[in-house]
Scaffold this active site. Sequence first.
Site, PDB file in Angstrom:
ATOM      1  N   ARG A   1       2.402   1.994   9.736  1.00 38.84           N
ATOM      2  CA  ARG A   1       2.189   1.734   8.288  1.00 38.84           C
ATOM      3  C   ARG A   1       3.845   0.628   8.563  1.00 38.84           C
ATOM      4  NH1 ARG A   1       0.046   2.747   3.732  1.00 38.84           N
ATOM      5  NH2 ARG A   1      -0.461   3.669   4.365  1.00 38.84           N
TER       6      ARG A   1
ATOM      7  N   LYS B   1      -1.108   0.982  -3.187  1.00 39.45           N
ATOM      8  CA  LYS B   1      -2.545   0.739  -4.482  1.00 39.45           C
ATOM      9  C   LYS B   1      -1.808   0.863  -5.865  1.00 39.45           C
ATOM     10  CE  LYS B   1      -5.748   0.605  -0.988  1.00 39.45           C
ATOM     11  NZ  LYS B   1      -7.293   0.719  -1.132  1.00 39.45           N
TER      12      LYS B   1
ATOM     13  N   GLU C   1     -10.455   1.429   0.872  1.00 40.34           N
ATOM     14  CA  GLU C   1     -11.552   2.390  -0.261  1.00 40.34           C
ATOM     15  C   GLU C   1     -11.415   1.067  -1.067  1.00 40.34           C
ATOM     16  OE1 GLU C   1      -8.618   5.447  -1.636  1.00 40.34           O
ATOM     17  OE2 GLU C   1     -10.976   5.049  -3.199  1.00 40.34           O
TER      18      GLU C   1
HETATM   19  P1  ATP Z   1      -2.164   2.519  -0.168  1.00 41.22           P
HETATM   20  O1  ATP Z   1      -1.356   3.585   0.133  1.00 41.22           O
HETATM   21  O2  ATP Z   1      -1.569   1.101  -0.209  1.00 41.22           O
HETATM   22  O3  ATP Z   1      -2.929   2.995  -1.536  1.00 41.22           O
HETATM   23  P2  ATP Z   1      -4.694   3.667   1.075  1.00 41.22           P
HETATM   24  O4  ATP Z   1      -3.513   3.663   2.663  1.00 41.22           O
HETATM   25  O5  ATP Z   1      -4.586   4.066   0.371  1.00 41.22           O
HETATM   26  O6  ATP Z   1      -3.007   2.129   0.694  1.00 41.22           O
HETATM   27  P3  ATP Z   1      -7.454   2.172   2.274  1.00 41.22           P
HETATM   28  O7  ATP Z   1      -8.092   1.020   1.331  1.00 41.22           O
HETATM   29  O8  ATP Z   1      -7.159   3.773   2.807  1.00 41.22           O
HETATM   30  O9  ATP Z   1      -5.901   1.947   1.493  1.00 41.22           O
HETATM   31  O10 ATP Z   1      -6.416   1.418   3.556  1.00 41.22           O
HETATM   32  C1  ATP Z   1      -7.385   0.842   4.323  1.00 41.22           C
HETATM   33  C2  ATP Z   1      -6.997   1.021   5.620  1.00 41.22           C
HETATM   34  O11 ATP Z   1      -5.419   0.161   5.745  1.00 41.22           O
HETATM   35  C3  ATP Z   1      -6.596   1.917   6.016  1.00 41.22           C
HETATM   36  O12 ATP Z   1      -7.432   2.234   7.742  1.00 41.22           O
HETATM   37  C4  ATP Z   1      -5.528   2.703   6.366  1.00 41.22           C
HETATM   38  O13 ATP Z   1      -4.639   2.431   7.106  1.00 41.22           O
HETATM   39  C5  ATP Z   1      -4.820   1.082   6.599  1.00 41.22           C
HETATM   40  N1  ATP Z   1      -2.710   0.291   6.223  1.00 41.22           N
HETATM   41  C6  ATP Z   1      -2.907   0.575   4.482  1.00 41.22           C
HETATM   42  N2  ATP Z   1      -1.949   0.643   4.655  1.00 41.22           N
HETATM   43  C7  ATP Z   1      -1.508   0.167   5.282  1.00 41.22           C
HETATM   44  C8  ATP Z   1       0.180  -0.681   5.536  1.00 41.22           C
HETATM   45  N3  ATP Z   1       0.664  -0.883   4.644  1.00 41.22           N
HETATM   46  N4  ATP Z   1      -0.059  -1.047   7.103  1.00 41.22           N
HETATM   47  C9  ATP Z   1      -0.683  -0.456   8.134  1.00 41.22           C
HETATM   48  N5  ATP Z   1      -1.866  -0.327   7.380  1.00 41.22           N
HETATM   49  C10 ATP Z   1      -2.281  -0.154   6.208  1.00 41.22           C
HETATM   50 MG    MG Z   2      -6.436   5.318   1.760  1.00 39.33          MG
END
Ligand code: ATP
Ligand code: MG
Length: 574
Positions: A276, A286, A51
Amino acid sequence: MTDKSHNDKTDDMPENPNKPSAPVHFIRAIIEEDLKTNKWGGRVHTRFPPEPNGYLHIGHAKSICLNFGLAAEYNGLCNLRFDDTNPTKEDVEYVDSIMEDVRWLGFSWDDRLYYASDYFEQLYDYAVQLIKKGKAYVCDLSPEEVRQYRGTLTEPGQNSPYRDRSVEENLDLFERMRNGEFPDGSRTLRAKIDMASGNLNMRDPTIYRIKHATHHRTGDKWCIYPMYDFTHCLSDSIERITHSICTLEFEDHRPLYDWFLDQLGVYHPQQIEFARLNLSYTVMSKRKLLQLVQEKLVNGWDDPRMPTICGLRRRGYTPESIRAFAEKIGVAKRDSVVDVALLEHCVREDLNLRANRVMAVLRPLKVVIDNYPEGKVEELEAVNNPEYPGAGTRKLPFAREIYIEQEDFKEFPPKKYFRLAPGQEVRLKHAYIIKCVGVVKDDKTGAVKEVHCVYDPQTKSGESADSRKVKGTLHWVSAAHAKTAEVRLYDKLFTKPDPDEDGDFKASLNPNSLEILTSCAIEPGLADAKPLEHFQFLRHGYFTVDPDSRPGNIIFNRTVSLRDTWAKVEKKEN
Ligand code: ATP
Ligand code: MG
């Protein structure tokens, strides 16, 4: 920001001997089984779906390496897809940075760059289809009422009073939602599933909400936006993804992922969840990283203390080291916390081969070699990298006045102090053995201003007479030839292994996470180093040139010190 970090690796450089070989994890096992049974016609097609509401961090790097890595491994494809369904939090700045970071990590989506917003029209049609099948309805409950009706983990929810609207009425209201007739929050489109489901995600989840907001790509075309769960599975379906790999928190959403695709009878990828990445001494959300940036607790998203990919790059991490880290931590089904020392270990292993050894004196103290002729300059030969002969040698100027580290001299040395002290001998790296014969002190403060030594001409490094051994070897630079540099030393951004422990991560910010030294003395050759070039400063660690450096004002960031706490842990365990 430039992208020159690994120009210094040449093709004949030996492969890192500790490079991990690919372990079979459960996702590889699934893919291999699918290939055997020909489930997807031999295809492997993954996607990385960020995102664009912030910069990517090391957790995303794990997901990128997994998705792009698996596709490459099985001759498949991996798409980059922006999951841009929330116009108020998203921005092109983030879109651009995400593309730069994925490329820098060494992956390519070729021509497969997609945006969920490109599917808005098609997603709208899918929603209309659900309404026509009696599987979705327009609900007039306020967000607060929706929460009340939802029930809890132990109590079933109640049906919305609007649940049994006719298909015609729903179609009409949904179209008018699209046309902008209703204010934000006044209505939603909801899936009609089961308000008594044990899975809260299945209790008539929202599919569309009204949001009169300008989208960074679709502008003001839309005032209703689809929710993540609806958008994600259908985007996967449209792109004919085979394995939709996501993090564990989506496990409870999988029934919904499957429900939408089954109701619509469309192509149906398999969602697979993995744990994760969590890192000690690090926050990864984020939202929290944005807070650090907005409240100026760090110097931007690419501050070298940030766990963002651009921060790590500026700190001196290489793409190779991050990929090796992602492979080493593996892929599991259960959440855990990885020791940040493992990440540091991976960059040390990589830079060990990549980085030339050079000399930089961070806190200079002048040494005068009394018996070295005034005005004489010798060009001494220095090996650039003992781990990699291909890196060659360079010439170092040596003269009567040099700088050593302040901490390498003690007027009153403790026991077992093998560095310089009155009457004591040390070797100067690549040069001679010197012996301390006196000090000059500041009249007022009494601090040592200058150390006087004599050198032994018979002890030149690399020559046969260089047989005499002394216990200490010091790095140094010639005072007349040295250039001045700024050096930034970093420590952990947080003082606690789990900064979130007390629910207030900012309370555990480390006040000493950055130390700036502005009068460091570096070898003359270093003054021309290029942004993101890597070096090992002897005895100090690995450093890289900060992109803010200017001619005559060079800045180095310390990537890591030389002390590898992880290697010690590994040794103990084996
Ligand atoms: P955050 O929780 O840090 O705000 P998010 O999951 O909202 O991150 P996205 O932009 O939706 O961020 O993530 C893009 C991809 O990266 C998704 O498939 C998500 O599952 C993966 N991802 C995000 N954080 C992690 C992590 N700590 N370890 C592994 N994969 C991750
Ligand atoms: Mg997300």
